[in-house]
Design an enzyme around this catalytic site. Structure first.
Site, mmCIF file in Angstrom:
data_model
loop_
_atom_site.group_PDB
_atom_site.id
_atom_site.type_symbol
_atom_site.label_atom_id
_atom_site.label_comp_id
_atom_site.label_asym_id
_atom_site.label_seq_id
_atom_site.Cartn_x
_atom_site.Cartn_y
_atom_site.Cartn_z
ATOM 1 N N ILE A 52 40.960 8.194 76.542
ATOM 2 C CA ILE A 52 42.282 8.657 76.090
ATOM 3 C C ILE A 52 42.460 8.526 74.575
ATOM 4 C CG2 ILE A 52 43.475 8.290 78.299
ATOM 5 C CD1 ILE A 52 44.731 5.767 76.979
ATOM 6 N N ALA A 74 44.907 4.186 82.393
ATOM 7 C CA ALA A 74 43.771 3.921 81.497
ATOM 8 C C ALA A 74 44.135 2.866 80.452
ATOM 9 C CB ALA A 74 43.348 5.219 80.822
ATOM 10 N N TYR A 141 48.481 -8.889 76.557
ATOM 11 C CA TYR A 141 48.437 -7.800 77.539
ATOM 12 C C TYR A 141 49.863 -7.332 77.874
ATOM 13 C CZ TYR A 141 48.254 -5.796 82.226
ATOM 14 O OH TYR A 141 48.438 -4.991 83.324
ATOM 15 N N LEU A 190 42.635 -13.930 91.986
ATOM 16 C CA LEU A 190 42.521 -14.975 93.006
ATOM 17 C C LEU A 190 41.855 -14.495 94.299
ATOM 18 C CD1 LEU A 190 43.163 -17.870 93.906
ATOM 19 C CD2 LEU A 190 45.389 -17.052 94.697
ATOM 20 N N ARG A 221 52.985 -16.335 93.682
ATOM 21 C CA ARG A 221 52.903 -14.940 93.247
ATOM 22 C C ARG A 221 53.326 -14.015 94.372
ATOM 23 N NH1 ARG A 221 52.569 -17.247 89.313
ATOM 24 N NH2 ARG A 221 51.128 -17.116 87.560
ATOM 25 N N ARG A 282 45.679 -23.118 84.226
ATOM 26 C CA ARG A 282 45.162 -22.062 83.346
ATOM 27 C C ARG A 282 46.276 -21.734 82.355
ATOM 28 N NH1 ARG A 282 43.438 -16.464 86.241
ATOM 29 N NH2 ARG A 282 45.694 -16.227 86.327
ATOM 30 N N GLY A 284 49.047 -20.232 80.165
ATOM 31 C CA GLY A 284 49.893 -19.038 80.223
ATOM 32 C C GLY A 284 50.342 -18.624 81.611
HETATM 33 N N1 UFG Z 1 44.195 -18.744 90.385
HETATM 34 C C1 UFG Z 1 43.567 -19.899 90.797
HETATM 35 N N2 UFG Z 1 42.215 -19.906 90.824
HETATM 36 C C2 UFG Z 1 41.435 -18.840 90.437
HETATM 37 C C3 UFG Z 1 42.105 -17.651 90.025
HETATM 38 C C4 UFG Z 1 43.493 -17.645 90.003
HETATM 39 O O1 UFG Z 1 44.201 -20.893 91.126
HETATM 40 O O2 UFG Z 1 40.206 -18.946 90.477
HETATM 41 C C5 UFG Z 1 45.667 -18.709 90.396
HETATM 42 C C6 UFG Z 1 46.262 -18.381 89.039
HETATM 43 O O3 UFG Z 1 46.412 -19.540 88.278
HETATM 44 C C7 UFG Z 1 47.590 -17.733 89.469
HETATM 45 C C8 UFG Z 1 47.271 -17.078 90.811
HETATM 46 O O4 UFG Z 1 46.066 -17.683 91.256
HETATM 47 O O5 UFG Z 1 48.533 -18.725 89.680
HETATM 48 C C9 UFG Z 1 47.053 -15.589 90.698
HETATM 49 O O6 UFG Z 1 46.128 -15.359 89.645
HETATM 50 P P1 UFG Z 1 45.499 -13.937 89.332
HETATM 51 O O7 UFG Z 1 44.573 -14.108 88.181
HETATM 52 O O8 UFG Z 1 44.969 -13.331 90.591
HETATM 53 O O9 UFG Z 1 46.762 -13.076 88.940
HETATM 54 P P2 UFG Z 1 47.866 -13.337 87.789
HETATM 55 O O10 UFG Z 1 49.125 -13.695 88.516
HETATM 56 O O11 UFG Z 1 47.414 -14.240 86.743
HETATM 57 O O12 UFG Z 1 47.883 -11.912 87.119
HETATM 58 C C10 UFG Z 1 48.521 -10.823 87.700
HETATM 59 C C11 UFG Z 1 47.820 -9.546 87.269
HETATM 60 C C12 UFG Z 1 47.920 -9.355 85.786
HETATM 61 C C13 UFG Z 1 49.362 -9.434 85.372
HETATM 62 C C14 UFG Z 1 49.973 -10.712 85.869
HETATM 63 C C15 UFG Z 1 51.434 -10.765 85.584
HETATM 64 O O13 UFG Z 1 46.478 -9.588 87.648
HETATM 65 O O14 UFG Z 1 47.406 -8.105 85.437
HETATM 66 O O15 UFG Z 1 49.830 -10.812 87.270
HETATM 67 O O16 UFG Z 1 51.759 -12.044 85.226
HETATM 68 F F1 UFG Z 1 49.468 -9.404 84.043
#
Ligand code: UFG
Length: 329
Positions: A52, A74, A141, A190, A221, A282, A284
């Site tokens: 794009i 994209a 992001y 996750l 979540r 983790r 943020g």
């Molecule tokens: N987590 C773990 N262990 C892991 C991976 C993740 O405990 O190995 C936890 C994270 O800390 C979080 C939850 O699982 O609490 C979900 O994590 P993800 O990485 O699957 O998803 P996120 O909530 O961080 O991110 C999602 C989207 C992003 C978006 C975000 C909005 O994937 O694109 O939500 O906050 F930006």
């Protein structure tokens, strides 16, 4: 007239293309294949390998195809990477969208549905989150996605283009047919990481923090099936085609699950013990993100079909079990 899906070889894009084709729509896909997979693109879609950010490629697309509306996936979408390499996100997400919108305006294409995110809210003031709640991203992001929303808004005022921004919560699951699914490299989400354990690719899952202010101490979540997200894009596009005004919608199930609850569901779906280990938080991660999607339901008529987390994880497991290494490049 065709629908142009940008990023249609990626996770949510490829599922949306499948639903569009299923609904009998004429679909054109453009993807630079940097993170997407050619094998994920439905064989009935016309495919262009294009970026794009490439104005000439975008112009050529709009000259060659008769495009009624654009669905735009994209973008770069990893929170952690956006903090380490913010300029990559400004370049791909904002410069890319600038080039795309310029080309759309030049060719009179005036309807766009695009991926926004729950990350536009940052740390929420309350849950469930409403579209009118404060947007204060805590990562680059989310910042670029919010800026994309604002860019659409000003472009709309100046050039009459209309847009719908869809703020997804946690996209997950795979196509019920098992034909396509989630494949990221590196994987950070996750559910696919949990499923690497029963797939023999990982010994245990890490729980990032168990000292959050939630009932079991782990983050909560709102997990939403990718096919339900795909359906929302079609409804949003039809809303614009019917003359709908600019709008922003949350997309989630409105129910939160903790990390520990998700692991338990995966244990029951796979029949595997899935060892887990508590690790430090983790950076943020907000404690809780849960959507109010009442607006999408009332304005777009959206009805999620896969609200049950067992079903969601079962579709993901069917995909990962049959594609332990994702797609062939
Ligand atoms: N987590 C773990 N262990 C892991 C991976 C993740 O405990 O190995 C936890 C994270 O800390 C979080 C939850 O699982 O609490 C979900 O994590 P993800 O990485 O699957 O998803 P996120 O909530 O961080 O991110 C999602 C989207 C992003 C978006 C975000 C909005 O994937 O694109 O939500 O906050 F930006």
């Amino acid at each position: 007239m065709a629908i142009l899906v940008l990023g249609g070889a990626g996770y949510i894009g490829s599922h949306t293309v499948y639903e569009l084709i299923q609904a009998g729509r004429d679909v054109v896909v453009a993807d630079n294949l940097l993170t997407g997979f050619r094998a994920a693109v439905h064989p009935k879609a016309r495919f262009y390998q294009a970026d794009i950010r490439d104005r000439a490629a975008m112009d050529k697309l709009f000259q060659t195809e008769h495009i009624d509306g654009v669905i735009h996936f994209a973008a770069s979408s990893q929170v952690g990477e956006s903090m380490a390499d913010p300029l990559k996100y400004y370049d791909n997400n904002l410069c890319g969208t600038t080039t795309l919108l310029r080309s759309m305006v030049a060719h009179g294409v005036d309807k766009i549905v695009f991926s926004s995110t729950a990350a536009t809210y940052g740390e929420p003031e309350r849950v469930p989150i409403l579209e009118t709640d404060r947007t204060q991203p805590t990562n680059c992001y989310g910042e670029t996605k919010l800026a994309m929303e604002r860019m659409m808004c000003w472009t709309s005022r100046a050039h009459g283009l209309r847009y719908v921004a869809l703020r997804y919560f946690n996209a997950c699951g795979a196509h019920p047919s098992g034909a396509i699914g989630e494949a990221h490299d590196p994987e950070t989400h996750l559910i696919p990481l949990i499923l690497q354990v029963p797939n023999g690719k990982r010994e245990k899952i890490s729980i990032f923090g168990d000292d959050y202010p939630t009932p079991d101490g782990t983050c909560i979540r709102d997990y939403i099936h990718v096919t339900d997200l795909a359906q929302a894009h079609i409804l949003a596009l039809d809303y614009l085609l019917a003359g709908g005004e600019n709008n922003v919608f949350n997309l989630g199930n409105g129910v939160g699950f903790s990390v520990k609850e998700v692991i338990d569901v995966a244990r029951s779906v796979t029949g595997h013990p899935i060892p887990a280990e508590v690790c430090p938080r983790r950076a943020g991660d907000p404690a809780q993100l849960v959507a109010s999607s009442d607006k999408a339901k009332s304005v777009l008529g959206w009805k999620p079909q896969f609200a049950d987390l067992n079903t969601i994880v079962a579709t993901a497991w069917a995909w990962h079990k049959s594609h332990p290494n994702g797609y062939d490049r």
